[in-house]
Design a protein around this motif. Structure first.
Motif, mmCIF file in Angstrom:
data_model
loop_
_atom_site.group_PDB
_atom_site.id
_atom_site.type_symbol
_atom_site.label_atom_id
_atom_site.label_comp_id
_atom_site.label_asym_id
_atom_site.label_seq_id
_atom_site.Cartn_x
_atom_site.Cartn_y
_atom_site.Cartn_z
ATOM 1 N N GLN A 134 -38.567 -56.869 110.894
ATOM 2 C CA GLN A 134 -39.824 -56.250 111.674
ATOM 3 C C GLN A 134 -40.353 -55.207 110.422
ATOM 4 O OE1 GLN A 134 -40.796 -52.998 112.971
ATOM 5 N NE2 GLN A 134 -43.336 -53.843 113.275
ATOM 6 N N MET A 135 -39.422 -54.594 110.457
ATOM 7 C CA MET A 135 -40.161 -53.061 109.359
ATOM 8 C C MET A 135 -40.733 -53.295 108.113
ATOM 9 S SD MET A 135 -37.963 -49.896 110.812
ATOM 10 C CE MET A 135 -38.939 -49.069 109.323
ATOM 11 N N VAL A 136 -39.579 -54.528 106.982
ATOM 12 C CA VAL A 136 -39.663 -55.160 105.687
ATOM 13 C C VAL A 136 -41.073 -56.095 106.378
ATOM 14 C CG1 VAL A 136 -38.312 -56.529 103.686
ATOM 15 C CG2 VAL A 136 -37.498 -55.004 105.681
ATOM 16 N N ARG A 142 -48.323 -55.393 104.444
ATOM 17 C CA ARG A 142 -48.982 -54.330 103.761
ATOM 18 C C ARG A 142 -49.691 -54.739 102.317
ATOM 19 N NH1 ARG A 142 -51.407 -52.144 100.460
ATOM 20 N NH2 ARG A 142 -52.084 -50.037 100.729
ATOM 21 N N PHE A 143 -48.055 -54.734 101.624
ATOM 22 C CA PHE A 143 -48.436 -54.989 100.195
ATOM 23 C C PHE A 143 -48.393 -56.391 99.615
ATOM 24 C CE2 PHE A 143 -46.354 -50.824 101.300
ATOM 25 C CZ PHE A 143 -46.921 -49.448 100.394
ATOM 26 N N GLY A 144 -48.449 -57.428 100.169
ATOM 27 C CA GLY A 144 -48.874 -58.854 99.549
ATOM 28 C C GLY A 144 -49.809 -58.576 99.187
ATOM 29 N N ALA A 153 -46.615 -62.685 107.454
ATOM 30 C CA ALA A 153 -45.644 -62.142 106.829
ATOM 31 C C ALA A 153 -46.049 -60.986 108.188
ATOM 32 C CB ALA A 153 -45.997 -60.806 105.822
ATOM 33 N N ALA A 154 -46.953 -61.117 108.716
ATOM 34 C CA ALA A 154 -47.823 -59.823 109.575
ATOM 35 C C ALA A 154 -47.412 -61.092 111.217
ATOM 36 C CB ALA A 154 -49.313 -59.754 109.779
ATOM 37 N N ASP A 159 -42.940 -61.495 115.414
ATOM 38 C CA ASP A 159 -41.857 -62.139 115.558
ATOM 39 C C ASP A 159 -39.892 -61.448 116.489
ATOM 40 O OD1 ASP A 159 -43.731 -64.196 116.040
ATOM 41 O OD2 ASP A 159 -42.870 -66.054 113.786
ATOM 42 N N ARG A 160 -39.798 -61.208 114.855
ATOM 43 C CA ARG A 160 -38.749 -60.427 114.943
ATOM 44 C C ARG A 160 -38.794 -58.747 116.323
ATOM 45 N NH1 ARG A 160 -35.310 -62.063 111.628
ATOM 46 N NH2 ARG A 160 -36.348 -62.415 108.849
#
Length: 334
Positions: A134-136, A142-144, A153-154, A159-160
């Motif tokens: 989830q943190m990754v 954020r950086f994509g 990604a969000a 989901d994680r």
């Protein structure tokens, strides 16, 4: 006095936003397109981040993986807020119904001892793997660069947490309705020899500054973890009289199949890009090979412990999955 109700159709003065007309032509846009396409911030930034003055606050250069047009990639699931929430609500209800059934029939307490150990020693501690993922995923969001990517990604980050919560509830049920097993799972995640390679892999992912490489590394680990725990052991559990394990595994397996749709689509967009495709191919091949070596080293002790407990051929399954990953990436990058 009588009133007659009539339906009036009011034609909108234009069919969609100007930036979508420029991209797709003058046609009505879908909700996904209106909420996703061409809304990445690109200009009028006030300052560069103090912690990284070499980059703009939103910058394509945060990854070596590049798309000439970030919106050449779109989510094949077409998720924006409403369909995403609807889909995940249904998934959460299905998981809750399964766990309620397991609780009501006290099925987890009837597991064979070896399978109960697999769940307590190895499956429930994966809640910490999911929390790390989830943190990754938040970092990727954020950086994509490009809303189609960062949006996926969000959603994956949300989901994680859901996956971690589902595994936590399994631990509570396995512990007879108490949280004692969750504390034990955390201790195992931090101390058990069989899990230290996987924990190290997750923690090292926190340090990866290139979000594209982080995505590849997490994806490779996911493919090994999910294939082992929620495909191979799903089958083995049925044969081993541990149907309760299989009931839990089906939900994680279904989620991962859905999750991989956008990851695979992004890989294809990377390698098909007319300008950056060649560089992306080489980077994808090298990043996957490096990630696979690290993930195998991390997961072999886990598979060995599974085989000690239930003799399910976990080690062989792990190596088979690794071969499949190599073949898939080779076909994509050749």
């Amino acid at each position: 006095m009588q009133y007659e109700l009539r339906t009036q159709v009011i034609d909108p003065p234009r069919k969609t936003f100007d930036h979508l007309v420029k991209r797709y032509g003058d046609r009505p846009a879908s909700r996904y397109e209106e909420g996703t396409i061409d809304i990445q911030a690109k200009e009028n930034f006030h300052y560069r981040p103090l912690w990284d003055p070499e980059h703009e606050i939103y910058d394509e250069a945060f990854s070596a993986f590049r798309l000439t047009d970030p919106y050449s990639f779109t989510d094949p699931r077409q998720y924006y807020y409403a369909p995403y929430v609807t889909s995940r609500a249904a998934m959460a209800d299905a998981v809750a119904a399964t766990l309620d059934y397991l609780d009501s029939r006290d099925l987890l307490s009837r597991l064979p001892d070896a399978w109960s150990s697999v769940m307590g020693e190895l499956l429930v501690p994966l809640r910490h793997y999911e929390s790390g993922a989830q943190m990754v995923s938040c970092d990727i969001a954020r950086f994509g660069f490009g809303t189609t990517i960062t949006q996926c990604a969000a959603y994956a980050a949300f989901d994680r947490i859901g996956n971690a919560q589902a595994l936590s509830r399994v631990g509570i049920a396995l512990g007879g309705g108490t949280a004692e097993l969750l504390g034990d799972a955390k201790t195992r995640w931090v101390e058990d020899a069989s899990l230290q390679g996987l924990r190290r892999l997750v923690e090292e992912l926190f340090l990866e500054k290139d979000w594209g490489k982080a995505l590849v590394r997490l994806d490779v680990a996911d493919r090994l973890v999910y294939s082992l725990f929620f495909a191979h052991l799903d089958d083995a559990a049925i044969d081993g009289g541990a149907g309760s394990y299989s009931l839990v595994a089906q939900h994680l397996s279904s989620w991962f199949a859905d999750h991989r749709k956008w990851v695979d689509a992004l890989y294809k967009a990377w390698v098909a890009d007319p300008e950056t495709g060649a560089a992306n191919k080489g980077l994808l091949a090298s990043s996957t090979a490096e990630a696979l070596d690290a993930a195998l080293e991390a997961l072999r002790p886990v598979a060995a412990r599974v085989d000690e407990l239930v003799g399910a051929g976990a080690g062989a399954s792990l190596e088979s999955t690794a071969t499949t990953i190599r073949e898939t990436v080779a076909a994509l990058t050749d």
